[in-house]
Design an enzyme around this catalytic site. Structure first.
Site, PDB file in Angstrom:
ATOM      1  N   THR A 213     -19.158 -26.187  17.382  1.00 48.29           N
ATOM      2  CA  THR A 213     -19.562 -25.390  16.229  1.00 48.29           C
ATOM      3  C   THR A 213     -19.459 -26.338  15.064  1.00 48.29           C
ATOM      4  O   THR A 213     -18.771 -27.352  15.160  1.00 48.29           O
ATOM      5  CB  THR A 213     -18.549 -24.223  16.038  1.00 48.29           C
ATOM      6  OG1 THR A 213     -18.869 -23.174  16.928  1.00 48.29           O
ATOM      7  CG2 THR A 213     -18.551 -23.652  14.643  1.00 48.29           C
ATOM      8  N   GLY A 243     -20.382 -14.720  19.218  1.00 50.70           N
ATOM      9  CA  GLY A 243     -19.018 -15.244  19.067  1.00 50.70           C
ATOM     10  C   GLY A 243     -18.420 -14.909  17.714  1.00 50.70           C
ATOM     11  O   GLY A 243     -18.872 -13.981  17.031  1.00 50.70           O
TER      12      GLY A 243
HETATM   13  N1  ASP Z   1     -16.408 -20.329  18.196  1.00 53.98           N
HETATM   14  C1  ASP Z   1     -17.678 -20.599  18.801  1.00 53.98           C
HETATM   15  C2  ASP Z   1     -18.074 -19.438  19.646  1.00 53.98           C
HETATM   16  O1  ASP Z   1     -17.247 -18.872  20.326  1.00 53.98           O
HETATM   17  C3  ASP Z   1     -17.693 -21.824  19.608  1.00 53.98           C
HETATM   18  C4  ASP Z   1     -16.895 -22.944  19.035  1.00 53.98           C
HETATM   19  O2  ASP Z   1     -16.473 -22.944  17.919  1.00 53.98           O
HETATM   20  O3  ASP Z   1     -16.658 -23.912  19.723  1.00 53.98           O
HETATM   21  O4  ASP Z   1     -19.234 -19.108  19.665  1.00 53.98           O
END
Ligand code: ASP
Length: 347
Positions: A213, A243
Site C-alpha cells: 500500500t 480493505g
Molecule cells: N492494508 C491493505 C489492505 O488490506 C494492504 C496493505 O497495506 O498492505 O488492503
C-alpha cells in the site's frame, strides 16, 4: 492617537505571532514535515541486490521530496500528500496505482482515501478499476461531493464527471504481480482441498500476499495535518473485498487536535481495531505522545490480535512516528530544513 494605534497594532501583531507558536516553541512555518510509506511486509534484506535497493530508496526519496517541496513553498498538507502518493502510484514497485496486485479474477480493484485534519473533511473510493490516480479521486470526493465514500462503477462515473484521467484496467498490470497471483492461486488450490473452504484457505496464505500500500501524512506551514492512503489491496482478493485503506479511521485518519495517520498491513485487523483513529484518540484522550500511542497500537494491541503491519504518523508539532511489527516497511520522512531520511528494514 497615533501612539495608541501603534500600540494596538503591536498587540495585534504579537498575538498573531503568539498564536503561530506551537507547544514546541517553534512557529508552524519552522516545523512542517512529511512522512510516507510504500507498504509493510515480509521485506527481507537478503532479497535485495544493491541495484534494487538503490532503486527503491531513490523512489521513496523522490516521493517524500515531492511532498516536501510543496510544503516548503507554502502549499497545503493535502497538496503535499497527494503529490507524494502520486509518485508512488505511478511506480511499479508499490502496490498502488501502476503495480497494484491482481484480484482472484485477474483484474485490479483499487482503494484510496484522504482526510483533512483541519476540517475533518474526508473522501474515499473503493473497488475502482479505471481511475489512473485513486488518491486524486478520493480528493475529488472530499472536495466536490456531499459523500465520504464512493465505490465501483459509481465512483468511476464520478471520476469521469470530474475530468480525471481514466485508463484501461491493463494499465495497472505488471509481470511480478502477475506471478504473485499465479503463486497465490496455486497455494489457494492446495489449501482449499485440505481445508474445504476458500476463506479458510485465503486466511492461511502467507503474509507476503496480503501486503503493500502507499500513504503519506503531513503537517503544513499553516499548522494543518492531512493523511492519505492508496492501495491495490490484497493479492487474489475476491467477492469485492475492501480493505482498510479506504476506511476513514482504519487506514487513514487526520485531526489537527491530535495526529494524522496512514496505515499498511493486513487490512481486516486494521478495520477491526480502527487503527488510525485509535492512535489519534489515545493521544488526545490519554495525553500521551504520538510515539507512545502509535507503538502501543502497533506493537501491543495488533501483535496480540495477530495483525501485522505498520503506520506512519505525524502530530501537530511535526513529531513523526513510524512503527511496524512486520519485517520491514518502505518509509521516508523529511522535516523542515532537513534532508530526507529513507529506510526499509528494521535496523
Ligand atoms: N492494508 C491493505 C489492505 O488490506 C494492504 C496493505 O497495506 O498492505 O488492503
Amino acid at each position: 492617537m497615533a501612539t495608541l494605534s501603534r500600540a494596538k497594532s503591536f498587540i495585534i501583531k504579537s498575538s498573531i505571532f503568539a498564536a503561530a507558536i506551537t507547544l514546541s516553541g517553534l512557529t508552524h512555518a519552522e516545523q512542517f514535515a512529511i512522512a510516507i510509506h510504500g507498504g509493510a511486509g515480509t521485506i527481507e534484506k537478503s532479497k535485495f541486490t544493491p541495484e534494487k535497493l538503490q532503486a527503491y530508496e531513490a523512489k521513496l526519496k523522490q516521493a517524500v521530496d515531492a511532498g516536501y517541496k510543496i510544503l516548503n513553498n507554502n502549499g497545503s498538507s493535502t497538496e503535499a500528500i497527494i503529490a507524494a502518493i502520486q509518485v508512488l502510484e505511478a511506480s511499479e514497485f508499490f502496490n498502488a496505482g501502476k503495480g497494484a496486485v491482481y484480484t482472484y479474477d485477474g483484474q485490479h480493484e483499487l482503494d484510496a482515501s484522504i482526510m483533512d485534519g483541519k476540517t475533518l473533511n474526508a473522501g474515499a473510493v473503493s473497488g475502482v478499476k479505471t481511475v489512473k490516480s485513486p488518491i486524486a479521486l478520493a480528493n475529488e470526493v472530499k472536495d466536490n461531493s456531499v459523500h465520504v465514500m464512493l465505490s465501483g462503477t459509481g465512483a468511476e462515473q464520478f471520476a469521469k464527471k470530474q475530468g480525471l484521467a481514466l485508463v484501461d484496467n491493463t494499465y495497472f498490470d505488471s509481470e511480478h504481480r502477475y506471478q504473485q497471483l499465479l503463486d497465490a492461486k496455486e497455494k489457494l488450490k492446495q489449501q482449499e482441498k485440505e481445508l474445504k473452504d476458500f476463506q479458510a484457505a485465503h486466511q492461511s496464505l502467507d503474509n507476503k500476499y496480503k501486503y503493500g500500500t502507499v500513504g503519506a501524512v503531513a503537517l503544513d506551514k499553516q499548522g494543518n495535518l492531512a493523511a492519505g492512503t492508496s492501495t491495490g489491496g490484497m493479492t487474489a482478493k475476491r467477492f469485492g473485498r475492501v480493505g482498510d485503506a479506504p476506511i476513514i479511521g482504519a487506514g487513514t485518519y487526520a485531526n489537527n487536535q491530535s495526529c494524522a495517520v496512514s496505515a499498511t498491513g493486513h487490512g481486516e485487523y486494521f478495520i477491526r481495531y480502527h487503527v488510525a483513529a485509535d492512535i489519534c484518540a489515545r493521544m488526545q484522550y490519554q495525553g500521551i505522545t504520538l510515539d507512545k500511542a502509535a507503538n502501543v497500537v502497533i506493537n501491543d494491541v495488533l501483535v496480540e490480535a495477530g495483525g501485522s503491519g505498520g503506520v506512519i504518523a505525524i502530530d501537530a508539532n511535526g513529531n513523526i512516528s513510524m512503527p511496524f511489527n512486520s519485517k520491514g516497511m518502505y518509509r521516508a520522512s523529511r522535516k523542515a530544513g532537513e534532508q530526507a531520511q529513507v529506510a526499509i528494514f528494521k535496523d
